[in-house]
Design an enzyme around this catalytic site. Structure first.
Site, PDB file in Angstrom:
ATOM      1  N   CYS A  46      58.343  41.089  67.305  1.00  0.00           N
ATOM      2  CA  CYS A  46      59.589  40.660  67.721  1.00  0.00           C
ATOM      3  C   CYS A  46      59.762  40.864  69.139  1.00  0.00           C
ATOM      4  O   CYS A  46      59.375  39.908  70.130  1.00  0.00           O
ATOM      5  CB  CYS A  46      60.612  41.231  66.770  1.00  0.00           C
ATOM      6  SG  CYS A  46      62.023  39.949  66.621  1.00  0.00           S
ATOM      7  N   GLU A  52      55.869  44.381  59.453  1.00  0.00           N
ATOM      8  CA  GLU A  52      56.326  45.770  59.127  1.00  0.00           C
ATOM      9  C   GLU A  52      57.517  46.210  58.275  1.00  0.00           C
ATOM     10  O   GLU A  52      57.359  47.378  57.818  1.00  0.00           O
ATOM     11  CB  GLU A  52      56.504  46.454  60.510  1.00  0.00           C
ATOM     12  CG  GLU A  52      57.680  46.573  61.099  1.00  0.00           C
ATOM     13  CD  GLU A  52      58.334  45.345  61.580  1.00  0.00           C
ATOM     14  OE1 GLU A  52      59.501  45.707  62.309  1.00  0.00           O
ATOM     15  OE2 GLU A  52      57.879  44.519  61.582  1.00  0.00           O
ATOM     16  N   HIS A  97      58.552  39.798  61.378  1.00  0.00           N
ATOM     17  CA  HIS A  97      58.550  41.169  61.326  1.00  0.00           C
ATOM     18  C   HIS A  97      57.588  41.607  60.128  1.00  0.00           C
ATOM     19  O   HIS A  97      57.945  41.921  58.802  1.00  0.00           O
ATOM     20  CB  HIS A  97      59.873  41.736  60.887  1.00  0.00           C
ATOM     21  CG  HIS A  97      60.911  41.804  62.083  1.00  0.00           C
ATOM     22  ND1 HIS A  97      60.585  42.935  62.883  1.00  0.00           N
ATOM     23  CD2 HIS A  97      61.937  41.104  62.646  1.00  0.00           C
ATOM     24  CE1 HIS A  97      61.543  42.940  63.998  1.00  0.00           C
ATOM     25  NE2 HIS A  97      62.130  41.910  64.029  1.00  0.00           N
TER      26      HIS A  97
END
Length: 226
Positions: A87, A171, A169
């Site tokens: 990001c 993660e 994202h």
């Protein structure tokens, strides 16, 4: 593996990525991006990992922070240390290597599929999105994923060492995404916040599995020893 993680002091959560890296035996060393040391002072490292941020890489008030982190990234790559970013980390890396970023007309939110030319390094997802910015990759980059908003993944080796970055994202855990929703990182867009949280919870298990596999694929691509 010894991995240096660049993050905001207030949000160092690497979620599924950190979980997988720790399972692989990695030592994670945190670096505050607001007080980033010179790359040469951090000691031995196998990888630089740039997490997201509520900052905007294009915003004038963060100019000094962005310039320091950009120089840090370039020095790392020139010295043979691979870099990966998520990001804001992707926007920062794009700028560091000659691209740019800017404020989007509308935020990109929720769990979205990504159009990909490389399902190993950029699986189609769906992945969690939460950003209000768009980046243009450097001319030397190879774009692996896009959405209708813009680029979603690129790789680059123009400074002699491989790097990879994702706009989405991979993660993020459901709990972290819910916190971001409540904190309103994306601004006031009139979005249905309950629906965003529902999506995060619904996709939690699949996202974790995809993220763990993506960590392994990224480490292999970046030629990081395990």
């Amino acid at each position: 593996m010894r991995i240096h993680v660049v993050a905001d002091a207030a949000d160092k959560d690497g979620g599924h990525f950190h979980e997988r890296l720790l399972l692989l035996g990695a030592e994670l060393v945190e670096l505050d991006r607001d007080d980033l040391p010179a790359h040469g002072s951090i000691g031995e490292t196998d990888l630089i990992f740039l997490l997201g941020s509520d900052k905007g890489a294009h915003e004038p008030k963060w100019k000094d922070v962005v310039e320091r982190e950009s120089a840090f990234v370039r020095t790392a790559l020139r010295s043979g240390t691979p870099v990966m970013g998520i990001c804001y980390g992707a926007q920062l890396m794009a700028r560091a290597l000659g691209g740019t970023s800017w404020r989007a007309d509308q935020p990109e939110l929720g769990w979205q599929r990504v159009d990909t030319t490389d399902p190993v390094l950029c699986p189609e997802g769906p992945w969690g999105q939460m950003h209000s910015d768009v980046f243009a990759p450097p001319a030397t980059a190879r774009v692996l994923g896009t959405s209708w908003r813009g680029p979603q993944c690129f790789v680059d080796d123009s400074l002699g060492t491989r790097s990879i970055a994702w706009q989405f994202h991979p993660e993020v855990t459901a709990a972290t995404y819910e916190r971001w929703v409540h904190d309103g990182y994306y601004g006031d867009s009139g979005v249905d916040t309950k629906e965003l949280i529902r999506q995060a919870r619904f996709h939690e298990a699949k996202t974790r599995n995809l993220a763990h596999a993506l960590v392994d694929s990224a480490l292999d691509f970046l030629q990081v020893r395990r």
